[in-house]
Write a protein that holds these residues in place. Structure first.
Motif, short mmCIF file in Angstrom:
data_model
loop_
_atom_site.label_atom_id
_atom_site.label_comp_id
_atom_site.label_asym_id
_atom_site.label_seq_id
_atom_site.Cartn_x
_atom_site.Cartn_y
_atom_site.Cartn_z
N ALA A 31 8.75 1.31 4.64
CA ALA A 31 10.16 1.56 4.36
C ALA A 31 11.00 0.33 4.67
O ALA A 31 10.66 -0.48 5.52
CB ALA A 31 10.65 2.74 5.20
N LYS A 32 12.10 0.23 3.95
CA LYS A 32 13.09 -0.82 4.20
C LYS A 32 14.44 -0.12 4.28
O LYS A 32 14.84 0.56 3.33
CB LYS A 32 13.08 -1.85 3.07
CG LYS A 32 14.02 -3.00 3.30
CD LYS A 32 13.85 -4.04 2.20
CE LYS A 32 14.76 -5.22 2.46
NZ LYS A 32 14.63 -6.21 1.38
N GLY A 33 15.11 -0.26 5.39
CA GLY A 33 16.38 0.42 5.58
C GLY A 33 16.24 1.93 5.56
O GLY A 33 17.14 2.64 5.11
N GLY A 34 15.09 2.43 6.02
CA GLY A 34 14.86 3.87 6.05
C GLY A 34 14.43 4.47 4.73
O GLY A 34 14.13 5.66 4.65
N ARG A 35 14.36 3.67 3.67
CA ARG A 35 13.98 4.16 2.34
C ARG A 35 12.57 3.68 1.99
O ARG A 35 12.28 2.48 2.07
CB ARG A 35 14.97 3.61 1.31
CG ARG A 35 14.76 4.16 -0.06
CD ARG A 35 15.91 3.73 -0.98
NE ARG A 35 15.37 3.59 -2.30
CZ ARG A 35 15.48 2.53 -3.07
NH1 ARG A 35 16.19 1.50 -2.66
NH2 ARG A 35 14.94 2.49 -4.25
N ALA A 36 11.68 4.60 1.64
CA ALA A 36 10.30 4.25 1.30
C ALA A 36 10.28 3.29 0.11
O ALA A 36 10.93 3.53 -0.90
CB ALA A 36 9.50 5.50 0.99
N MET A 37 9.55 2.19 0.26
CA MET A 37 9.48 1.16 -0.78
C MET A 37 8.07 1.00 -1.35
O MET A 37 7.91 0.60 -2.49
CB MET A 37 9.93 -0.19 -0.21
CG MET A 37 11.33 -0.20 0.35
SD MET A 37 12.59 0.03 -0.89
CE MET A 37 12.58 -1.55 -1.67
N ALA A 38 7.05 1.28 -0.53
CA ALA A 38 5.66 1.08 -0.96
C ALA A 38 4.76 2.05 -0.22
O ALA A 38 5.12 2.58 0.83
CB ALA A 38 5.23 -0.36 -0.69
N LYS A 39 3.58 2.25 -0.79
CA LYS A 39 2.60 3.14 -0.16
C LYS A 39 1.25 2.42 -0.13
O LYS A 39 0.79 1.91 -1.15
CB LYS A 39 2.47 4.42 -0.96
CG LYS A 39 1.49 5.42 -0.35
CD LYS A 39 1.16 6.54 -1.32
CE LYS A 39 2.04 7.73 -1.09
NZ LYS A 39 1.59 8.89 -1.90
N LEU A 40 0.65 2.36 1.05
CA LEU A 40 -0.71 1.84 1.19
C LEU A 40 -1.66 3.03 1.17
O LEU A 40 -1.51 3.97 1.95
CB LEU A 40 -0.88 1.09 2.51
CG LEU A 40 -0.15 -0.22 2.68
CD1 LEU A 40 -0.37 -0.77 4.09
CD2 LEU A 40 -0.59 -1.23 1.65
N VAL A 41 -2.62 2.99 0.26
CA VAL A 41 -3.59 4.07 0.14
C VAL A 41 -4.99 3.47 0.09
O VAL A 41 -5.17 2.35 -0.36
CB VAL A 41 -3.34 4.94 -1.12
CG1 VAL A 41 -2.01 5.65 -1.03
CG2 VAL A 41 -3.42 4.12 -2.38
N PRO A 42 -6.00 4.22 0.53
CA PRO A 42 -7.36 3.70 0.46
C PRO A 42 -7.82 3.57 -0.98
O PRO A 42 -7.44 4.37 -1.85
CB PRO A 42 -8.20 4.74 1.21
CG PRO A 42 -7.33 5.91 1.41
CD PRO A 42 -5.92 5.52 1.15
N LEU A 43 -8.62 2.54 -1.24
CA LEU A 43 -9.19 2.36 -2.57
C LEU A 43 -10.32 3.35 -2.77
O LEU A 43 -11.08 3.64 -1.85
CB LEU A 43 -9.77 0.94 -2.73
CG LEU A 43 -8.77 -0.18 -2.84
CD1 LEU A 43 -9.51 -1.52 -2.87
CD2 LEU A 43 -7.95 -0.03 -4.10
N GLY A 44 -10.42 3.85 -3.98
CA GLY A 44 -11.56 4.69 -4.31
C GLY A 44 -12.79 3.80 -4.44
O GLY A 44 -12.73 2.74 -5.04
N ARG A 45 -13.88 4.18 -3.85
CA ARG A 45 -15.08 3.35 -3.89
C ARG A 45 -16.06 3.92 -4.88
O ARG A 45 -16.26 5.12 -4.96
CB ARG A 45 -15.71 3.30 -2.51
CG ARG A 45 -14.77 2.65 -1.49
CD ARG A 45 -15.46 2.44 -0.22
NE ARG A 45 -16.34 1.29 -0.40
CZ ARG A 45 -17.06 0.76 0.56
NH1 ARG A 45 -17.03 1.27 1.74
NH2 ARG A 45 -17.82 -0.28 0.35
N ASP A 46 -16.67 3.04 -5.63
CA ASP A 46 -17.71 3.44 -6.57
C ASP A 46 -19.05 3.05 -5.95
O ASP A 46 -19.47 1.90 -6.04
CB ASP A 46 -17.51 2.73 -7.91
CG ASP A 46 -18.53 3.17 -8.94
OD1 ASP A 46 -19.25 4.15 -8.70
OD2 ASP A 46 -18.62 2.50 -9.99
N ASP A 47 -19.68 4.00 -5.29
CA ASP A 47 -20.96 3.73 -4.63
C ASP A 47 -22.15 4.10 -5.50
O ASP A 47 -23.28 4.16 -5.02
CB ASP A 47 -21.02 4.51 -3.31
CG ASP A 47 -20.06 3.95 -2.28
OD1 ASP A 47 -19.73 2.75 -2.37
OD2 ASP A 47 -19.63 4.71 -1.40
#
Length: 75
Positions: A31-47
């Motif tokens: 968040a920047k200034g209390g407002r969500a700006m980006a989301k970090l999520v796990p990558l899907g893995r192709d095993d």
């Protein structure tokens, strides 16, 4: 899956820790200034195992592929 919210300054300071958290299955909102700006999520893995030869017969390499484009005297 746990989701956390963190400000951008703290995200810059603790990026390595955040990446570890995300790799363990958590999501992080930045968040920047209390407002969500980006989301970090796990990558899907192709095993799934590789399947060699999948494109066999579908690709062709020209006989002249590795020949120089310029005559040797021009170099």
């Amino acid at each position: 899956m746990k989701t956390g919210k963190i400000n951008i300054h703290e995200a810059k300071t603790h990026l390595s820790r955040l990446v570890e958290d995300v790799a363990n299955g958590n999501e992080v909102l930045i968040a920047k200034g209390g407002r969500a700006m980006a989301k970090l999520v796990p990558l899907g893995r192709d095993d799934s195992p590789r399947r060699p030869g999948l494109l066999k017969g579908k690709l062709r390499i020209a006989d002249q592929f590795d020949h120089s484009l310029e005559p040797a005297s021009a170099l």
